[in-house]
Design an enzyme around this catalytic site. Structure first.
Site, PDB file in Angstrom:
ATOM      1  NE  ARG A   1     -13.226 -31.272  17.341  1.00 21.87           N
ATOM      2  CZ  ARG A   1     -12.150 -30.558  16.998  1.00 21.87           C
ATOM      3  NH1 ARG A   1     -11.992 -30.161  15.757  1.00 21.87           N
ATOM      4  NH2 ARG A   1     -11.230 -30.275  17.888  1.00 21.87           N
TER       5      ARG A   1
ATOM      6  CG  ASP B   1      -9.448 -28.973  12.997  1.00 23.29           C
ATOM      7  OD1 ASP B   1     -10.267 -29.515  13.751  1.00 23.29           O
ATOM      8  OD2 ASP B   1      -8.999 -27.826  13.189  1.00 23.29           O
TER       9      ASP B   1
END
Length: 309
Positions: free
Chosen positions: A185, A135
């Site tokens: 992502r 992340d």
């Protein structure tokens, strides 16, 4: 202005104490968080996979300042990955990791400790037959996170990274990370950033997202389109078609509890649809960012506060 206030509150210990002690909070949090325990996460994951969706699980925690706590988070991921392997869910589920939760901000050797803990998680994922995505947090962590990602990819080329479209640097980062075998992502970004490093207005952020998405879809990697925006979803499909991509060469991603009907529609149409599924006791920061993103969520929460008696 409201969004800025909520993002500031997400890092306030005083506001956190008030919110966590407010009884209706936990009922509302359940919309966005699977629960606090590993069993809660596995059950929610199983339910999602049964509907044709895939999952990425996040053991909530960030801004860890203690090496023992960082190691404990890595161990929690190891337990999670073992559970995914033993339940047969690993084929449909991976994990997402915040490096700040595994030691990135520690004052002494923080990056080294985060790298070692992330490597432990990647090894457990490889053993389980699944993958890991790193992340991204605020812009001050971007260089460090991408540096750790480069090191890990030497041994785990399937490692995914998150890039945030609202950062002015992201289009160039997409070009670097769109190589064959890479997983990226792309999200819009959920942190309050200064204008010097990030686009501010919705239109500018949307345009930046499309530019970055064009780079990823034209590249040789595996784009992960993290957006709830109908326009971005439509554009992603068009770009995939124009670049001759098959439906298994990219995926859509959405947050747990947000637009579940659209998640099912995309999955049932033959697309890969992955749900970001957070769990754990450290849910406060994540919850506040979800309130900041969607005014309807905040309205729901304030209505509950007003009627608590």
């Amino acid at each position: 202005m409201l969004r800025s206030a909520l993002l500031a509150a997400s890092r306030s210990p005083q506001v956190r104490t008030v919110v966590e002690k407010f009884p209706p909070t936990h009922a509302i949090v359940e919309r966005f968080v699977a629960g606090e325990q590993l069993d809660d996460a596995v059950t929610a994951c199983d339910d999602l996979v049964a509907t044709g969706r895939k999952v990425t699980l996040d053991h909530l925690g960030e801004d860890t300042k203690d090496a023992e706590q960082a190691a404990g988070t890595a161990q929690a991921y190891e337990h999670l990955l073992t559970a995914l392997k033993e339940t047969g869910l690993a084929a449909g589920a991976e994990v997402s990791v915040k490096l700040s939760a595994v030691g990135q901000f520690l004052p002494l050797d923080g990056e080294k400790i985060a790298l070692e803990n992330a490597r432990r998680i990647c090894e457990a994922a490889a053993d389980a037959g699944t993958t890991v995505t790193l992340d991204m947090e605020d812009h001050t962590t971007t260089d460090s996170t991408l540096s750790i990602a480069r090191e890990l990819r030497a041994d785990f080329p399937w490692l995914g990274v998150v890039l945030q479209a609202y950062l002015r640097r992201t289009e160039a980062d997409c070009a670097e990370f769109a190589a064959a075998g890479s997983r990226v992502r792309l999200c819009k970004g959920a942190y309050k950033e200064p204008e010097s490093v990030a686009f501010q207005g919705k239109r500018d952020v949307d345009l930046a997202y499309v530019r970055a998405l064009k780079v990823l879809m034209a590249g040789e990697g595996y784009p992960m389109v993290a957006s709830h925006d109908p326009n971005m979803i439509k554009i992603a499909g068009q770009l995939a078609e124009w670049n001759g991509r098959s439906r298994d060469s990219f995926e859509y991603q959405m947050l747990y509890g947000i637009r579940p009907e659209e998640q099912l529609r995309l999955a049932q149409a033959g697309n890969t649809m992955r749900v970001y599924l957070p769990y754990g006791a450290e849910w406060y920061g994540y919850f506040m960012r979800r309130l900041a993103e969607r005014p309807a969520n905040l309205t729901f929460f304030l209505r509950a506060m007003a009627t608590r008696g």
